[in-house]
Enzyme design. Structure first.
Site: not given
Length: 586
Positions: A145, A301, A308, A311, A317
């Site tokens: 991270e 995205c 899209c 997705c 959305c």
């Protein structure tokens, strides 16, 4: 005799407070402080009660973080701070929220099912999934991270693999030196991340008994450099705590899913995004859900070219719904008309929709969200740096490197001797020579060459970078300077070179300096900018053709075709034997 002051009741003890308010009572004489604190805790209005609940945030005891960056708390006693606190209590339009529990359930299920099928095979995921020891699992997540902050996945993979091979446990990293950490981190950027990661490992080993804190709150509180996002990622992935996280990818996904067009870096939007992430996170699989949300933003995205059709949460959305509605109803109303039937704030304009200054752009589709926050351009600075080389040193040519201060930009890394200078300062050379002599003693000043000067090539002389020979007519060669942009600084390096030929080789360097071979230089803890500087120096040495990847002199194929007037002017200055003179003039 000293006169005794009369005893007054608390209602008479209304004085000006240090913060400028006139309604702060002072404790009465003889009244226990515990009772007085209880009196001070009584709310006077609903707004004052809300402000009191948020007091730890205002006083700096609780940090508000978005994407790992600290958000400065507003001034509690200022007018702007009070107005913001009041406005934050107003409920946003349901259009931007998840009011139906069924939608939350569908969002979770669809996203996790997609993630199970499409997730990328990444080394930190394999290590976290296969690690039984919780501390080692948390450490593996922590390293990944930190490295992934402001850095692409493709770049991190190699660094992460080498890091975990060298320091597989917290104890291994805690026993390493900062020099070793900087050396492995070199080229990854944002070098303070590696230093703080090691500081955190040492604190866990020396103060926490070798055990990582188990919750997001304690991780953020106890470990240096761990903000809200990193703490949430470690706690959810390694320990299964049901806490949401918000990074740049999650910001983009949530802003599009709920059509949030306001500035995502604002306090209002940041708090809403964290609230949405906490609401949506799957309590049964919090780590997988957080990684799935980030994966969706990174692979589907995306900022410029979202896919899209692939997705998993397209049906939920609002940005996609807006695109479809504009496409179907484009001829019935003016383009970009406000979606009043969907977003209907109770009073005044919606603070989560895009402002009037940023209307809907039909050509951008869902990329209208999120709104790009205005960034300050990096400040420009100039530095004169010199590659000081001993060509005849034992074991091969050596160059001098000096260590930067232990704090600030590129802390603890090694660099060529340098001085801060104006872009065209007349005393740049003298200042740099003094800096060199402070490290290496007396030097032959006439040999100090400025490699960034503008010069005309002689006939048949090629570019020092790639060997390209310009044509008969050529503009002056551009300045060979290195421009490197950090997160907030655009730094221009004027490159100099000085070769100590015919002198007795120096084997001992003063504290804070080193003589390194070229091979040692490429493996040392140096920044990418210094490697650029060294390529410029190598490109100017006799018999070499090394240099930056892009040649500063454009080739004929890359040049734009000149205008007829420019062709006529060029033909006029060509030598008389140029065959194209007559045809061009006609």
């Amino acid at each position: 005799m000293t006169r005794r002051a009369p005893r007054l009741s608390s209602r008479h003890l209304q004085k000006f407070s240090p913060t400028g308010h006139t309604s702060v009572p002072q404790p009465a004489r003889g009244k226990p402080m515990s009772i007085w604190r209880a009196i001070m805790k009584k709310p006077r209005t609903a707004v004052r009660s809300c402000q009191r609940k948020r007091a730890p945030c205002q006083e700096g005891r609780e940090k508000r973080v978005l994407s790992g960056r600290q958000v400065k708390p507003s001034t509690p006693n200022g007018l702007a701070g009070r107005q913001e606190e009041v406005s934050l209590q107003a409920s946003p339009s349901p259009y931007h929220l998840f009011r139906d529990p069924a939608d939350v359930r569908v969002f979770r299920e669809n996203l996790l099912s997609w993630y199970d099928r499409e997730k990328r095979d990444l080394p930190w995921r394999r290590r976290a999934e296969g690690e039984v020891d919780l501390d080692r699992r948390a450490y593996a997540v922590w390293v990944s991270e930190v490295m992934l902050q402001q850095t692409q996945v493709a770049t991190v993979i190699d660094y992460y693999t080498r890091w975990m091979q060298k320091w597989p446990t917290l104890q291994d990293l805690a026993s390493a030196s900062l020099e070793e950490v900087n050396q492995l981190w070199a080229g990854l950027g944002y070098y303070s991340r590696g230093r703080r990661l090691q500081e955190g490992a040492r604190k866990v080993v020396e103060e926490l008994g070798g055990h990582m804190p188990r919750t997001a709150e304690t991780l953020q509180q106890l470990l240096p450099g761990v903000g809200r996002y990193t703490a949430g990622a470690i706690a959810s992935i390694a320990f299964g705590q049901a806490t949401g996280v918000v990074d740049g990818n999650v910001v983009r996904v949530l802003c599009r899913v709920r059509a949030i067009g306001a500035d995502p870096s604002s306090t209002l939007v940041a708090q809403l995004l964290w609230s949405l992430a906490q609401q949506l996170v799957d309590p049964a699989r919090p780590g997988d859900w957080n990684q799935a949300a980030m994966e969706l933003g990174a692979t589907v995205c995306t900022p410029q070219h979202p896919r899209c059709s692939q997705c998993p949460v397209q049906s939920l959305c609002r940005a996609h719904q807006r695109v479809e509605r504009e496409r179907l109803l484009g001829s019935r109303g003016p383009p970009g008309s406000p979606d009043v039937e969907e977003c209907a704030p109770r009073a005044g304009p919606c603070r989560l929709c895009a402002p009037p200054t940023a209307p809907w752009d039909l050509t951008r589709g869902v990329t209208n969200f999120p709104r790009k926050a205005g960034r300050r351009p990096p400040r420009e600075e100039c530095s004169a740096t010199c590659v000081l080389e001993q060509p005849g040193a034992l074991g091969g040519p050596r160059v001098l490197l000096v260590q930067r201060p232990s704090s600030g930009l590129l802390a603890g890394l090694w660099q060529f001797p340098a001085v801060t200078a104006e872009p065209s300062g007349p005393r740049q050379r003298e200042a740099l020579l003094r800096e060199l002599q402070s490290w290496a003693g007396p030097l032959p000043a006439p040999r100090l060459r400025h490699l960034g000067q503008v010069r005309e090539p002689r006939a048949g002389q090629g570019c020092g970078f790639c060997g390209h020979i310009p044509g008969p007519v050529s503009a002056p060669w551009p300045s060979l300077q290195v421009v490197h942009t950090f997160s907030h600084i655009k730094l221009t390096y004027q490159v100099y070179g000085l070769a100590l030929e015919g002198q007795t080789p120096v084997t001992v360097a003063p504290p804070g300096a080193r003589w390194l071979t070229r091979e040692e230089f490429h493996t040392a803890a140096v920044s990418t900018a210094m490697k650029k500087v060294f390529r410029v120096y190598e490109g100017q040495q006799p018999g070499t053709r090394k240099g930056p990847k892009r040649c500063p002199v454009s080739t004929p194929s890359s040049r734009k075709k000149p205008s007829p007037g420019q062709q006529l002017l060029d033909s006029f200055f060509r030598p008389p034997d140029a065959s194209s003179l007559n045809s061009t003039a006609q």
